[in-house]
Design an enzyme around this catalytic site. Structure first.
Site, PDB file in Angstrom:
ATOM      1  N   CYS A 279       0.814  -1.220   0.000  1.00  0.00           N
ATOM      2  CA  CYS A 279       0.000   0.000   0.000  1.00  0.00           C
ATOM      3  C   CYS A 279       0.844   1.264   0.000  1.00  0.00           C
ATOM      4  O   CYS A 279       0.636   2.179  -0.815  1.00  0.00           O
ATOM      5  CB  CYS A 279      -0.968  -0.013   1.173  1.00  0.00           C
ATOM      6  SG  CYS A 279      -0.179  -0.046   2.804  1.00  0.00           S
ATOM      7  N   HIS A 331      -2.351   0.851   6.887  1.00  0.00           N
ATOM      8  CA  HIS A 331      -2.798   0.788   5.489  1.00  0.00           C
ATOM      9  C   HIS A 331      -3.093   2.201   4.989  1.00  0.00           C
ATOM     10  O   HIS A 331      -3.590   3.049   5.739  1.00  0.00           O
ATOM     11  CB  HIS A 331      -4.052  -0.078   5.351  1.00  0.00           C
ATOM     12  CG  HIS A 331      -4.400  -0.398   3.922  1.00  0.00           C
ATOM     13  ND1 HIS A 331      -3.586  -1.145   3.107  1.00  0.00           N
ATOM     14  CD2 HIS A 331      -5.469  -0.041   3.160  1.00  0.00           C
ATOM     15  CE1 HIS A 331      -4.148  -1.263   1.908  1.00  0.00           C
ATOM     16  NE2 HIS A 331      -5.283  -0.594   1.920  1.00  0.00           N
ATOM     17  N   HIS A 347      -5.752   1.910  -3.916  1.00  0.00           N
ATOM     18  CA  HIS A 347      -4.793   1.351  -2.956  1.00  0.00           C
ATOM     19  C   HIS A 347      -4.356  -0.028  -3.426  1.00  0.00           C
ATOM     20  O   HIS A 347      -4.921  -0.593  -4.369  1.00  0.00           O
ATOM     21  CB  HIS A 347      -5.424   1.263  -1.563  1.00  0.00           C
ATOM     22  CG  HIS A 347      -6.579   0.295  -1.484  1.00  0.00           C
ATOM     23  ND1 HIS A 347      -6.669  -0.705  -0.558  1.00  0.00           N
ATOM     24  CD2 HIS A 347      -7.719   0.174  -2.249  1.00  0.00           C
ATOM     25  CE1 HIS A 347      -7.803  -1.391  -0.724  1.00  0.00           C
ATOM     26  NE2 HIS A 347      -8.444  -0.874  -1.734  1.00  0.00           N
TER      27      HIS A 347
END
Length: 376
Positions: A279, A331, A347
């Site tokens: 990510c 994340h 993402h």
């Protein structure tokens, strides 16, 4: 004998005159008076007068006489009309590999919601390769926009020395070209832009003249303070720091285009290239393309820029999550669209690679942490 020859001569003359004056058309499926009138560029009334005994409903394989007002032009027109292919049916799109609803919506300048309304099955079945989907009639594909009719400008080559703290993005913008085009013209700068390197840039004569006049009438801007210069080698831990650039909306659009161009690339722990992204690696690669350096991990990236509420989220913001029951951020994604309280972001997911997701999805809504604005 002479009488018989005279009669034959008159009959032949009338036949030639008749063929000269009319075109013989054999009726095929779908033909009617209006269609034939349009095809041959004559009036329906003229065809009716030339064929007084013709029935209202034309019979297949019967022959009609079409007035030939202009022999050469009419015949040529008839050939062009009959040989031209019917126009492509507007308002449809064939789904290609790795395409997404978001990507298609941007291509045709419509919202994802409008696409779903026009294609109800997308809600339950999703996109499939080769599927034909309906595009709302008011949409115009960017690729189908008519080219501007203007005279081609004369291109000239300009030499440009790289100054300290300058970036490829700022120089490309100065000359009205893309970073990719700048690198194509100067392959040596693909990996690194060295101070003092003399670039050769091909641009229009008008652009070159205007830049020359500008440099003569004003002092060269300090590249450190210039708002056009994107930040270089940034690793900031102060959450109040925001990278300020001129026309940030243009840069944000380019960042989103760069990130979404990787949709379908697989997830790879520690990856920062097209061979695979994690990510934070996707964010690093995307911003690096415009000489903006982000920290390596998602938690470090969460410390740069300025925190904003979810209601204030905008395209280009970074969005952070605490997943898998973690107490800290692990994340990150980039916001690509905000509408009606829903935030869509690109993402790299562990289970699907680079993709677009939404805070309306239960998983991401439940694990949402914060939004940071890094460009302004």
């Amino acid at each position: 004998m002479i009488f018989r020859f005279t009669v034959l001569f008159l009959f032949f003359s009338l036949s030639v005159f008749s063929q000269d004056k009319y075109i013989r058309h054999k009726i095929s499926k779908g033909d009617n008076m209006s269609v034939l009138a349009k095809k041959y560029g004559v009036k329906t009334k003229d065809i009716a007068e030339a064929n007084p005994d013709a029935p209202k409903i034309l019979k297949l394989n019967s022959v009609l006489l079409i007035p030939n007002k202009n022999k050469a032009v009419t015949a040529k027109t008839a050939v062009i009309v009959s040989n031209s292919a019917p126009p492509a049916t507007p308002g449809s799109h064939e789904v290609l590999a790795k395409e997404t609803l978001w990507g298609i919506s941007k291509k045709y300048n419509v919202s994802v919601e409008d696409l779903k309304k026009a294609n109800p099955l997308l809600e339950t079945e999703g996109l499939k390769i080769g599927q034909q989907i309906t595009i709302p009639s008011n949409a115009i594909a960017e690729t189908e926009k008519p080219a501007e009719t203007s005279s081609a400008p004369t291109d000239v080559e300009v030499s440009r020395e790289v100054q300290p703290k300058e970036t490829k993005y700022a120089i490309a913008k100065e000359f009205g070209i893309s970073v990719a085009e700048l690198e194509k013209q100067n392959p040596a700068i693909k990996k690194k832009l060295n101070v003092g390197y003399v670039l050769t840039i091909r641009t229009s004569k008008e652009k070159a003249d205007s830049l020359q006049a500008l440099s003569q009438n004003s002092q060269i801007k300090d590249p450190v303070s210039s708002p056009e210069v994107a930040a270089e080698n940034i690793v900031v831990k102060d959450s109040s720091t925001v990278i300020r650039v001129e026309n940030s909306s243009d840069l944000i659009d380019r960042l989103i285009e760069s990130a979404t161009g990787n949709i379908g690339t697989r997830y790879r722990s520690g990856g920062t290239t097209k061979a695979g992204f994690d990510c934070s690696g996707l964010m690093i690669c995307t911003f690096n393309n415009f000489d903006i350096r982000l920290p390596r991990s998602s938690i470090e990236q969460s410390r740069i820029g300025m925190k904003v509420s979810a209601n204030e989220a905008q395209k280009g913001d970074l969005i952070f999550f605490k997943t898998n029951g973690r107490r800290h951020i692990n994340h990150v994604g980039m916001v690509v669209e905000v509408a009606d309280g829903e935030i869509k972001f690109v993402h790299s997911s562990t289970h699907g690679g680079v993709m677009i997701s939404s805070t309306k999805e239960a998983y991401y809504g439940r694990n949402f942490s914060q939004v940071n604005r890094v460009l302004q």
